[in-house]
Design a protein around this motif. Structure first.
Motif, PDB file in Angstrom:
ATOM      1  N   LEU A 148       0.818  -1.345  -0.042  1.00 15.31           N
ATOM      2  CA  LEU A 148       0.523  -0.135   0.115  1.00 15.31           C
ATOM      3  C   LEU A 148       0.616   1.240  -0.002  1.00 15.31           C
ATOM      4  N   PHE A 149       1.895   1.297   0.859  1.00 14.79           N
ATOM      5  CA  PHE A 149       2.761   2.122   0.975  1.00 14.79           C
ATOM      6  C   PHE A 149       3.977   2.443  -0.109  1.00 14.79           C
ATOM      7  N   ILE A 150       4.609   1.448  -0.606  1.00 10.41           N
ATOM      8  CA  ILE A 150       5.661   1.274  -1.412  1.00 10.41           C
ATOM      9  C   ILE A 150       4.995   1.430  -2.487  1.00 10.41           C
ATOM     10  N   LEU A 151       3.770   1.578  -3.053  1.00 13.14           N
ATOM     11  CA  LEU A 151       3.067   1.709  -4.678  1.00 13.14           C
ATOM     12  C   LEU A 151       2.573   3.274  -4.214  1.00 13.14           C
ATOM     13  N   ARG A 152       2.076   3.446  -3.246  1.00 10.20           N
ATOM     14  CA  ARG A 152       1.608   4.797  -3.631  1.00 10.20           C
ATOM     15  C   ARG A 152       2.736   5.740  -3.411  1.00 10.20           C
ATOM     16  N   GLY A 153       4.466   5.362  -2.305  1.00 12.99           N
ATOM     17  CA  GLY A 153       5.201   6.360  -2.501  1.00 12.99           C
ATOM     18  C   GLY A 153       5.406   6.314  -4.164  1.00 12.99           C
ATOM     19  N   PHE A 154       5.698   5.656  -5.214  1.00 15.57           N
ATOM     20  CA  PHE A 154       5.927   5.141  -6.003  1.00 15.57           C
ATOM     21  C   PHE A 154       5.040   6.721  -7.645  1.00 15.57           C
ATOM     22  N   THR A 155       3.755   6.359  -7.310  1.00  7.60           N
ATOM     23  CA  THR A 155       2.866   6.504  -7.423  1.00  7.60           C
ATOM     24  C   THR A 155       2.427   7.974  -7.311  1.00  7.60           C
ATOM     25  N   ILE A 156       3.345   8.987  -6.640  1.00  3.82           N
ATOM     26  CA  ILE A 156       3.600   9.995  -5.876  1.00  3.82           C
ATOM     27  C   ILE A 156       4.747  10.464  -6.824  1.00  3.82           C
ATOM     28  N   TYR A 157       5.540  10.014  -6.668  1.00  2.00           N
ATOM     29  CA  TYR A 157       7.663  10.162  -6.682  1.00  2.00           C
ATOM     30  C   TYR A 157       7.755  10.066  -8.352  1.00  2.00           C
ATOM     31  N   PHE A 158       6.917   9.355  -9.293  1.00  2.00           N
ATOM     32  CA  PHE A 158       7.624   9.368 -10.685  1.00  2.00           C
ATOM     33  C   PHE A 158       6.997  10.655 -11.385  1.00  2.00           C
ATOM     34  N   PRO A 159       5.516  10.749 -11.591  1.00  2.00           N
ATOM     35  CA  PRO A 159       5.119  12.231 -11.868  1.00  2.00           C
ATOM     36  C   PRO A 159       5.838  13.504 -11.364  1.00  2.00           C
ATOM     37  N   GLN A 160       5.913  13.177 -10.123  1.00  2.00           N
ATOM     38  CA  GLN A 160       7.159  14.500  -9.914  1.00  2.00           C
ATOM     39  C   GLN A 160       8.450  14.502 -10.356  1.00  2.00           C
ATOM     40  N   LYS A 161       8.930  13.801 -10.491  1.00  2.00           N
ATOM     41  CA  LYS A 161      10.490  13.621 -10.669  1.00  2.00           C
ATOM     42  C   LYS A 161      10.162  14.012 -12.323  1.00  2.00           C
ATOM     43  N   LEU A 162       9.532  13.166 -13.126  1.00  2.00           N
ATOM     44  CA  LEU A 162       8.841  12.857 -14.722  1.00  2.00           C
ATOM     45  C   LEU A 162       8.616  14.362 -15.272  1.00  2.00           C
ATOM     46  N   GLU A 163       7.365  14.718 -14.725  1.00  2.00           N
ATOM     47  CA  GLU A 163       6.150  16.125 -15.267  1.00  2.00           C
ATOM     48  C   GLU A 163       6.803  17.503 -14.115  1.00  2.00           C
ATOM     49  N   ARG A 164       7.317  16.635 -12.634  1.00  2.00           N
ATOM     50  CA  ARG A 164       6.842  18.326 -11.706  1.00  2.00           C
ATOM     51  C   ARG A 164       6.169  18.512 -11.505  1.00  2.00           C
ATOM     52  N   LYS A 165       4.761  17.486 -11.310  1.00  3.39           N
ATOM     53  CA  LYS A 165       3.206  18.169 -11.161  1.00  3.39           C
ATOM     54  C   LYS A 165       3.133  16.349 -10.299  1.00  3.39           C
ATOM     55  N   THR A 166       1.807  16.050  -9.954  1.00  2.00           N
ATOM     56  CA  THR A 166       1.209  15.031  -9.604  1.00  2.00           C
ATOM     57  C   THR A 166      -0.216  14.467 -10.236  1.00  2.00           C
ATOM     58  N   ILE A 167      -0.066  15.502 -11.208  1.00  2.00           N
ATOM     59  CA  ILE A 167      -0.880  14.890 -11.849  1.00  2.00           C
ATOM     60  C   ILE A 167      -1.028  14.860 -13.951  1.00  2.00           C
ATOM     61  N   ILE A 168      -1.525  14.060 -14.335  1.00  2.00           N
ATOM     62  CA  ILE A 168      -0.797  13.756 -15.691  1.00  2.00           C
ATOM     63  C   ILE A 168      -1.614  13.713 -16.444  1.00  2.00           C
ATOM     64  N   GLY A 169      -2.291  14.910 -17.537  1.00  2.00           N
ATOM     65  CA  GLY A 169      -3.471  15.001 -18.248  1.00  2.00           C
ATOM     66  C   GLY A 169      -2.967  14.678 -19.444  1.00  2.00           C
ATOM     67  N   GLY A 170      -3.766  14.779 -20.055  1.00  3.77           N
ATOM     68  CA  GLY A 170      -4.122  14.883 -22.184  1.00  3.77           C
ATOM     69  C   GLY A 170      -3.780  13.417 -22.685  1.00  3.77           C
ATOM     70  N   ILE A 171      -4.285  12.608 -21.529  1.00  2.00           N
ATOM     71  CA  ILE A 171      -4.320  10.347 -21.767  1.00  2.00           C
ATOM     72  C   ILE A 171      -5.849  10.893 -23.104  1.00  2.00           C
ATOM     73  N   ALA A 172      -6.897  11.594 -22.892  1.00  2.32           N
ATOM     74  CA  ALA A 172      -7.872  11.500 -24.192  1.00  2.32           C
ATOM     75  C   ALA A 172      -7.231  11.943 -24.937  1.00  2.32           C
ATOM     76  N   ASP A 173      -6.614  12.312 -25.184  1.00  2.00           N
ATOM     77  CA  ASP A 173      -6.047  13.633 -27.267  1.00  2.00           C
ATOM     78  C   ASP A 173      -4.935  11.873 -27.355  1.00  2.00           C
ATOM     79  N   ALA A 174      -4.514  11.693 -26.916  1.00  2.00           N
ATOM     80  CA  ALA A 174      -3.444  10.591 -26.916  1.00  2.00           C
ATOM     81  C   ALA A 174      -3.873   9.489 -27.054  1.00  2.00           C
ATOM     82  N   ALA A 175      -5.394   9.311 -26.797  1.00  2.00           N
ATOM     83  CA  ALA A 175      -5.677   7.677 -27.112  1.00  2.00           C
ATOM     84  C   ALA A 175      -6.816   8.621 -28.728  1.00  2.00           C
ATOM     85  N   GLU A 176      -6.850   9.119 -28.367  1.00  2.08           N
ATOM     86  CA  GLU A 176      -7.848   9.331 -29.939  1.00  2.08           C
ATOM     87  C   GLU A 176      -7.425   8.554 -30.917  1.00  2.08           C
ATOM     88  N   GLY A 177      -8.261   7.436 -31.788  1.00  7.40           N
ATOM     89  CA  GLY A 177      -8.454   6.396 -32.495  1.00  7.40           C
ATOM     90  C   GLY A 177      -7.192   5.328 -31.935  1.00  7.40           C
TER      91      GLY A 177
END
Lengths: 375, 264
Positions: A148-177
């Motif tokens: 529970l803690f390990i996965l939650r920790g990674f879920t917060i760490y990776f987007p912050q490290k990669l995108e500097r935010k905790t919510i990543i949007g734009g999936i709908a556009d990427a999934a078009e078609g």
């Protein structure tokens, strides 16, 4: 005379008491769920009928919420009957959603690949959970609490490290078609609903860009997944050899092993199935919202367990029903949304949850005594 | 019981020795068991009964000695091998799950399947019919195949376990103290079950430390003491007192017997 040729019925054992149909019905694990469902619907039909809860939009509203609970409850139910818990379900939902977002948006993979890789990854983590539980003999409660803690920790760490935010949007556009994304985020039955709208059975929008379209334009795939998983889980549990092994593994692992049941394989597969269900939930959610958040799925593990317990499963394993768990999820969804429609303060929902959980556990313990004839 | 000598023994244990480190648990024990006989294995606690039957059922490998099953020497690596050969063990801790129905327990691990649309579904009708039929043969009237095992008495559970083993083709049935925790009435039910199973041609190895239970159904009696066998006796050639003496090693029990006024 034909009487003479008939064999007499075997003599009844005088020690076997006839049991009343009521008692027999009580032994069904789904009973609590059925009574609860009837009670909840009666209540809201009486007190919130005019609130819009039972028009097309209202029904869709609580159906979607119930379906969400159902998807994770099916996995939790089978796992609990097999004698184990998974407290990492909520974190797994957040983790899976974030994984899809990172793969498809940040790394630019095609959405279908992001989804498939996420499923493989999450089921592997489920298998790892199961493997650790089997190898160490530790309670699954503790092992999955760690995840529970390990996965939650990674879920917060990776987007912050990669995108500097905790919510990543734009999936709908990427999934078009994309060919796989609609299986999780799409809708079916649009034609039927358009027809129902044209016939005046359900309301249509009267102005705006969607004028003439029905207010409910299809059944979300989330609901299709929920129904599909419930049917699959129910058939697996009650109609297959493997189902018998699930009961046996949870009822008494040692006795099951002595009889040649591959207990370890059953348990690991059930951990994987629970992870699979969590990933289905996450994928549907991400496709619907078009974004992944680090806080998604919070407390879902407990909600899944509560739905399963309301559905009549024993916390100790070996007994329960997928249909019961689905009804538990339905009660859950209807009450959560119904209180909103009825204009009741939403914090009272938690009070309701606690009360119904306690009631269900007490009822289940009583029923268990009745089945096994313990005093 | 002369008919027995016409058959070949189904299982022969020849000079079995088993050492655990420096402890010699079995120091050369030999017995043979014939189809359709009930061979009682008697012995006090620590005599080596459990070690001996665990060797027979493939849990332990003998340090020395030979196991001949149905004429061929066997080398069991795991209990599974012995089970597949037809040696079934009904343990004191039964392989029964109280919360599950009798029919689900009966077929646990050996569920019958029926293909529908190419998918192997559980053949519940067959499971239920067979369970009811086998239980009736053993004289147990179930309320229904869905009755939970938890509602059965200890003796009835033993009977379910025994008839399950026989139904799945056990040629040798090892019963590890099946009567030790039962009341008088339940014990007699289990002993009656043993008798029925024997008449079907199954070889029964009945482990007990109760001489009266042994004499009630046994055809032959082998007494173990301190890892050695004191010989095998035919039914009718030995009195209960002699058996009791052999089990306890003679002298100590004699003094105890006096002190307790002949009640042991």
């Amino acid at each position: 005379m034909s009487d003479a040729t008939q064999t007499p019925p075997p003599p009844a054992d005088e020690r076997i008491k006839d049991i009343s149909p009521l008692r027999q019905a009580l032994i069904r694990p789904e009973l609590g769920g059925m009574v609860g469902t009837v009670a909840v619907f009666t209540f809201f039909l009486l007190f919130a009928f005019d609130s819009g809860m039972f028009n097309a939009q209202g029904v869709m509203n609580w159906s979607v919420v119930s379906a969400q609970f159902m998807i994770i409850a099916v996995g939790a139910c089978l796992l609990m009957i097999a004698g184990e818990f998974d407290l990492s379900v909520g974190s797994m939902i957040g983790f899976a959603g974030m994984a899809i977002a990172i793969f498809s948006v940040t790394l630019g993979w095609p959405t279908w690949m992001a989804i498939i890789v996420t499923f493989i990854m999450c089921c592997s983590i489920g298998a790892l959970n199961g493997f650790i539980v089997i190898r160490t003999g530790l309670p699954s409660f503790i092992v999955t609490l760690a995840f529970l803690f390990i996965l939650r920790g990674f879920t917060i760490y990776f987007p912050q490290k990669l995108e500097r935010k905790t919510i990543i949007g734009g999936i709908a556009d990427a999934a078009e078609g994309d060919w796989l994304a609609p299986i999780f985020g799409g809708k079916i039955g649009q034609g039927l609903f358009q027809w129902l709208g044209d016939m005046g059975v359900i309301d249509v929008f009267e102005r705006g860009t969607r004028q003439g379209q029905p207010v409910v334009d299809g059944i979300p795939m989330l609901i299709v997944w929920a129904i599909g998983l419930v049917i699959f889980g129910h058939l697996l549990l009650t109609r297959t050899r493997f189902g018998n092994w699930i009961f046996a593994a949870g009822g008494d692992a040692e006795a099951a092993r002595n009889s040649g049941v591959p207990v370890n394989r059953v348990k690991v597969l059930m951990f994987m199935f629970t992870a699979f269900c969590a990933t289905v939930f996450a994928t549907c959610q991400v496709m619907e919202f078009g974004s992944a958040g680090a806080d998604r799925g919070l407390l879902k593990e407990f909600e899944a367990i509560i739905a399963v317990v309301i559905g009549g499963a024993l916390l100790t394993g070996g007994y329960g029903s997928v249909i019961g768990a689905a009804l538990g999820a339905l009660i859950f969804g209807v009450v959560q949304q119904g209180l909103f429609f009825a204009g009741v303060e939403s914090s009272l929902f938690r009070v309701f949850l606690g009360v119904i959980l306690l009631g269900a556990v007490i009822l289940n313990t009583y029923i268990r005594r009745m089945i096994t004839g313990e005093r | 019981m002369n008919s027995r000598t016409e058959h070949a023994p189904i299982i022969q244990m020849k000079n079995i020795e088993k050492h655990f480190g420096a402890v010699i648990a079995l120091a050369g024990v030999s017995i043979d068991v014939y189809p359709g006989e009930c061979h009682c294995l008697l012995g006090d606690n620590g005599a080596g009964k459990s070690t001996f039957i665990k060797t027979m059922s493939g849990v332990h490998k003998p340090t020395k000695g030979e196991i001949v099953f149905d004429g061929t020497p066997m080398n069991f690596d795991a209990p599974r091998d012995a089970m597949e050969a037809g040696i079934a063990t009904v343990h004191q801790h039964l392989a029964m799950i109280p919360l599950m129905s009798v029919s689900r327990n009966f077929f646990m691990g050996n569920e019958p399947v029926k293909k529908r649309f190419g998918i192997p579904f559980l053949d519940k009708d067959k499971a239920d019919t067979v369970t009811m039929q086998e239980m009736r043969k053993m004289g147990i009237n179930l309320r229904g195949p869905d009755q939970a095992v938890g509602t059965l008495s200890g003796g009835e559970r033993q009977t379910v376990a025994i008839s399950r083993a026989v139904y799945f083709g056990a040629k040798v049935l090892i019963l590890d103290e099946p009567t030790s925790a039962l009341g008088v009435r339940q014990t007699s039910n289990v002993l009656a079950t043993i008798d029925k199973v024997r008449k079907q041609g199954v070889a029964v190895v009945f482990i007990t430390h109760n001489v009266r239970h042994a004499l009630a159904v046994g055809d032959r009696f082998t007494v173990l003491n301190r890892g050695q066998t004191l010989g095998t006796a035919q039914r009718g050639q030995i009195t209960p007192d002699e058996l009791q003496d052999m089990m306890a090693g003679g002298q100590e029990l004699a003094t105890l017997d006096d002190a307790l006024g002949g009640t042991v």
